[in-house]
Design an enzyme around this catalytic site. Structure first.
Site, PDB file in Angstrom:
ATOM      1  N   CYS A 113      68.373   2.428   3.049  1.00  0.00           N
ATOM      2  CA  CYS A 113      67.916   2.366   1.649  1.00  0.00           C
ATOM      3  C   CYS A 113      69.072   2.231   0.674  1.00  0.00           C
ATOM      4  O   CYS A 113      68.891   1.807  -0.462  1.00  0.00           O
ATOM      5  CB  CYS A 113      67.091   3.594   1.312  1.00  0.00           C
ATOM      6  SG  CYS A 113      65.742   3.808   2.461  1.00  0.00           S
ATOM      7  N   HIS A 252      65.986   5.135  -5.955  1.00  0.00           N
ATOM      8  CA  HIS A 252      65.341   4.611  -4.749  1.00  0.00           C
ATOM      9  C   HIS A 252      63.908   5.133  -4.688  1.00  0.00           C
ATOM     10  O   HIS A 252      63.649   6.309  -4.918  1.00  0.00           O
ATOM     11  CB  HIS A 252      66.131   5.049  -3.508  1.00  0.00           C
ATOM     12  CG  HIS A 252      65.423   4.730  -2.231  1.00  0.00           C
ATOM     13  ND1 HIS A 252      64.892   3.490  -1.989  1.00  0.00           N
ATOM     14  CD2 HIS A 252      65.132   5.495  -1.134  1.00  0.00           C
ATOM     15  CE1 HIS A 252      64.316   3.500  -0.802  1.00  0.00           C
ATOM     16  NE2 HIS A 252      64.445   4.698  -0.261  1.00  0.00           N
ATOM     17  N   ASN A 282      57.901   2.483   0.065  1.00  0.00           N
ATOM     18  CA  ASN A 282      59.356   2.520   0.257  1.00  0.00           C
ATOM     19  C   ASN A 282      59.784   1.219   0.937  1.00  0.00           C
ATOM     20  O   ASN A 282      59.487   0.995   2.105  1.00  0.00           O
ATOM     21  CB  ASN A 282      59.704   3.740   1.123  1.00  0.00           C
ATOM     22  CG  ASN A 282      61.196   3.868   1.384  1.00  0.00           C
ATOM     23  OD1 ASN A 282      61.965   2.956   1.094  1.00  0.00           O
ATOM     24  ND2 ASN A 282      61.592   4.998   1.931  1.00  0.00           N
TER      25      ASN A 282
HETATM   26  N1  ACO Z   1      48.255  12.060   6.465  1.00  0.00           N
HETATM   27  C1  ACO Z   1      47.831  13.320   6.642  1.00  0.00           C
HETATM   28  N2  ACO Z   1      48.598  14.304   7.122  1.00  0.00           N
HETATM   29  C2  ACO Z   1      49.870  13.994   7.417  1.00  0.00           C
HETATM   30  C3  ACO Z   1      50.388  12.702   7.242  1.00  0.00           C
HETATM   31  C4  ACO Z   1      49.526  11.708   6.768  1.00  0.00           C
HETATM   32  N3  ACO Z   1      49.923  10.443   6.572  1.00  0.00           N
HETATM   33  N4  ACO Z   1      51.678  12.709   7.609  1.00  0.00           N
HETATM   34  C5  ACO Z   1      51.983  13.958   7.992  1.00  0.00           C
HETATM   35  N5  ACO Z   1      50.878  14.727   7.883  1.00  0.00           N
HETATM   36  C6  ACO Z   1      50.747  16.130   8.204  1.00  0.00           C
HETATM   37  C7  ACO Z   1      51.809  16.632   9.125  1.00  0.00           C
HETATM   38  O1  ACO Z   1      51.478  16.319  10.466  1.00  0.00           O
HETATM   39  C8  ACO Z   1      51.782  18.132   8.863  1.00  0.00           C
HETATM   40  O2  ACO Z   1      50.718  18.672   9.583  1.00  0.00           O
HETATM   41  P1  ACO Z   1      50.878  20.094  10.339  1.00  0.00           P
HETATM   42  O3  ACO Z   1      51.201  21.061   9.227  1.00  0.00           O
HETATM   43  O4  ACO Z   1      49.553  20.288  10.961  1.00  0.00           O
HETATM   44  O5  ACO Z   1      52.013  19.880  11.293  1.00  0.00           O
HETATM   45  C9  ACO Z   1      51.400  18.199   7.384  1.00  0.00           C
HETATM   46  O6  ACO Z   1      50.892  16.905   7.030  1.00  0.00           O
HETATM   47  C10 ACO Z   1      52.533  18.550   6.454  1.00  0.00           C
HETATM   48  O7  ACO Z   1      53.656  17.817   6.819  1.00  0.00           O
HETATM   49  P2  ACO Z   1      54.978  17.954   6.025  1.00  0.00           P
HETATM   50  O8  ACO Z   1      56.037  17.176   6.748  1.00  0.00           O
HETATM   51  O9  ACO Z   1      55.239  19.369   5.674  1.00  0.00           O
HETATM   52  O10 ACO Z   1      54.610  17.212   4.658  1.00  0.00           O
HETATM   53  P3  ACO Z   1      55.543  16.993   3.446  1.00  0.00           P
HETATM   54  O11 ACO Z   1      54.937  17.628   2.267  1.00  0.00           O
HETATM   55  O12 ACO Z   1      56.985  17.283   3.750  1.00  0.00           O
HETATM   56  O13 ACO Z   1      55.460  15.411   3.248  1.00  0.00           O
HETATM   57  C11 ACO Z   1      56.691  13.440   3.737  1.00  0.00           C
HETATM   58  C12 ACO Z   1      55.852  14.556   4.293  1.00  0.00           C
HETATM   59  C13 ACO Z   1      55.844  12.620   2.771  1.00  0.00           C
HETATM   60  C14 ACO Z   1      57.141  12.547   4.874  1.00  0.00           C
HETATM   61  C15 ACO Z   1      57.896  14.011   2.961  1.00  0.00           C
HETATM   62  O14 ACO Z   1      58.543  14.978   3.752  1.00  0.00           O
HETATM   63  C16 ACO Z   1      58.893  12.944   2.581  1.00  0.00           C
HETATM   64  O15 ACO Z   1      58.600  12.033   1.837  1.00  0.00           O
HETATM   65  N6  ACO Z   1      60.126  13.072   3.072  1.00  0.00           N
HETATM   66  C17 ACO Z   1      61.142  12.084   2.790  1.00  0.00           C
HETATM   67  C18 ACO Z   1      60.892  10.907   3.653  1.00  0.00           C
HETATM   68  C19 ACO Z   1      61.684   9.742   3.244  1.00  0.00           C
HETATM   69  O16 ACO Z   1      62.050   9.608   2.096  1.00  0.00           O
HETATM   70  N7  ACO Z   1      61.937   8.847   4.201  1.00  0.00           N
HETATM   71  C20 ACO Z   1      62.600   7.671   3.958  1.00  0.00           C
HETATM   72  C21 ACO Z   1      64.038   7.890   3.577  1.00  0.00           C
HETATM   73  S1  ACO Z   1      64.649   6.482   2.895  1.00  0.00           S
HETATM   74  C22 ACO Z   1      65.143   5.371   4.123  1.00  0.00           C
HETATM   75  O17 ACO Z   1      66.241   5.391   4.572  1.00  0.00           O
HETATM   76  C23 ACO Z   1      64.172   4.387   4.713  1.00  0.00           C
END
Ligand code: ACO
Length: 325
Positions: A113, A252, A282
């Protein structure tokens, strides 16, 4: 003093839009979960007629048109991507052939990114040495080709697209003022995509998970906010600037909660932060140049405006850049 100035910007998003409602039919998720946890409502997905080099070339062509330049005028083409068309040759060479930038040399860079900011930083350093150089920097991704569409943790987040800018040297106040770039390879395991298994059986990695994005979302979230905040503060301090000097912030576009957290820590007013995450998801290295092109075309940028860009991604790689528009 000579600076690298932006002569034109362009972007391209494939026509096909994948909505949260469609994702609800593919994995156990909901529009409500995706919107509240990420801020994403839809993303663009490239079709079979849109390999990465074509997506990138469309954005590059629009940037050249905006700059009033012909493909032959380009001296250097830098393509930032982590979803290349092939392993070899570089996708930049395919883009060169597609665009007809026959007088340029072209290469890819990989900083996820953060790729576009790494590319612009590199371009500004070439231009410092050779001010008449015309450099086309493109951030382009078809991350839909690297996603496991059964993995709800990742498949809701990413989209395809490209953004581009043409830079060259000019005297005056306008242009790239400075950038601060960082990597920490010790945290590579928070976000990665393995390639195909090695053809040398002795060198094959154990437990190959397939050529898909693997992510530790919660850890990335924490690091993203902390590291971007640090990069922005160091950059501003180095120039004796404060957040109130900034006219527009282009962060970003990974997650609205990351952006809001960062905005609150830095005390940036909401109306100074551009968001297109809801429409684009993203798009990794394409996210900042798409955003920059959209604000430029909407007329939200005026000559002399101070623009702050900040980014974060796999590597980990992150950074911040200041631009006088
Ligand atoms: N739909 C429903 N539930 C989901 C989904 C989905 N799409 N995805 C995950 N869950 C569930 C998980 O399995 C978890 O369930 P569990 O508690 O039974 O295990 C629950 O939701 C909560 O998961 P968390 O990981 O705690 O959710 P969080 O609030 O952290 O959100 C997210 C997850 C959106 C991925 C967030 O952590 C995030 O955006 N992190 C940054 C990711 C990012 O920016 N990645 C790209 C970086 S940039 C690059 O280089 C490409």
């Amino acid at each position: 003093m000579t600076k690298a100035v932006i002569l034109g910007t362009g972007s391209f998003l494939p026509d096909r839009i994948l909505t949260n409602a469609e994702l609800e039919q593919m994995v156990e998720t909901s529009d409500e979960w995706i919107r509240t946890r990420t801020g994403i409502g839809a993303r663009h997905i490239a079709g079979s007629h849109e390999p990465l080099y074509k997506v990138a070339a469309q954005a590059g062509k629009r940037a050249l048109d905006a700059a009033g330049l012909a493909p032959e005028d380009v001296d250097l083409l830098i393509l930032a991507t982590v979803s290349p068309h092939m392993i070899m040759p570089s996708t930049a060479c395919f883009v060169q052939a597609e665009l007809g930038t026959v007088n340029a040399f072209a290469y890819d860079i990989s900083a996820a990114c953060a790729g576009f900011l790494f590319g612009v930083d590199m371009a500004s350093k070439y231009i410092a040495a050779q001010p008449d150089m015309k450099v086309l920097v493109i951030g382009a991704e078809n991350l839909s080709t690297r996603i496991n569409w059964q993995d709800r943790n990742t498949c809701v987040l990413f989209g395809d697209g490209a953004g581009a800018a043409v830079l060259s040297g000019a005297e005056g106040e306008r242009g790239i003022l400075d950038s601060r770039l960082y990597t920490d390879g010790r945290l590579w395991h928070l976000l990665y995509t393995e390639g195909p298994p090695s053809m040398n059986k002795d060198l094959q990695l154990p437990g190959w998970k397939g050529p898909f994005i693997q992510m530790n979302g919660a850890e990335l979230f924490k690091n993203a906010v902390r590291l971007m905040e640090g990069a922005v503060k160091k950059l501003l301090a180095a120039h004796h600037l404060t957040i109130s000097d900034i006219d527009l912030m282009l962060p970003h576009q990974a997650n609205i909660r990351i952006i809001n957290n960062l905005r609150e820590r830095l005390a940036v007013p909401e109306d100074k932060v551009f968001i297109n995450l809801d429409r684009c998801g993203n798009t990794s290295s394409a996210s900042i140049p798409i955003a920059m092109d959209e604000v430029a075309r909407e007329g939200r940028l005026h000559p002399g405006d101070l623009v702050l860009m900040c980014t974060f991604g796999a590597g980990l790689a992150w950074g911040a850049l200041l631009l006088r528009w």
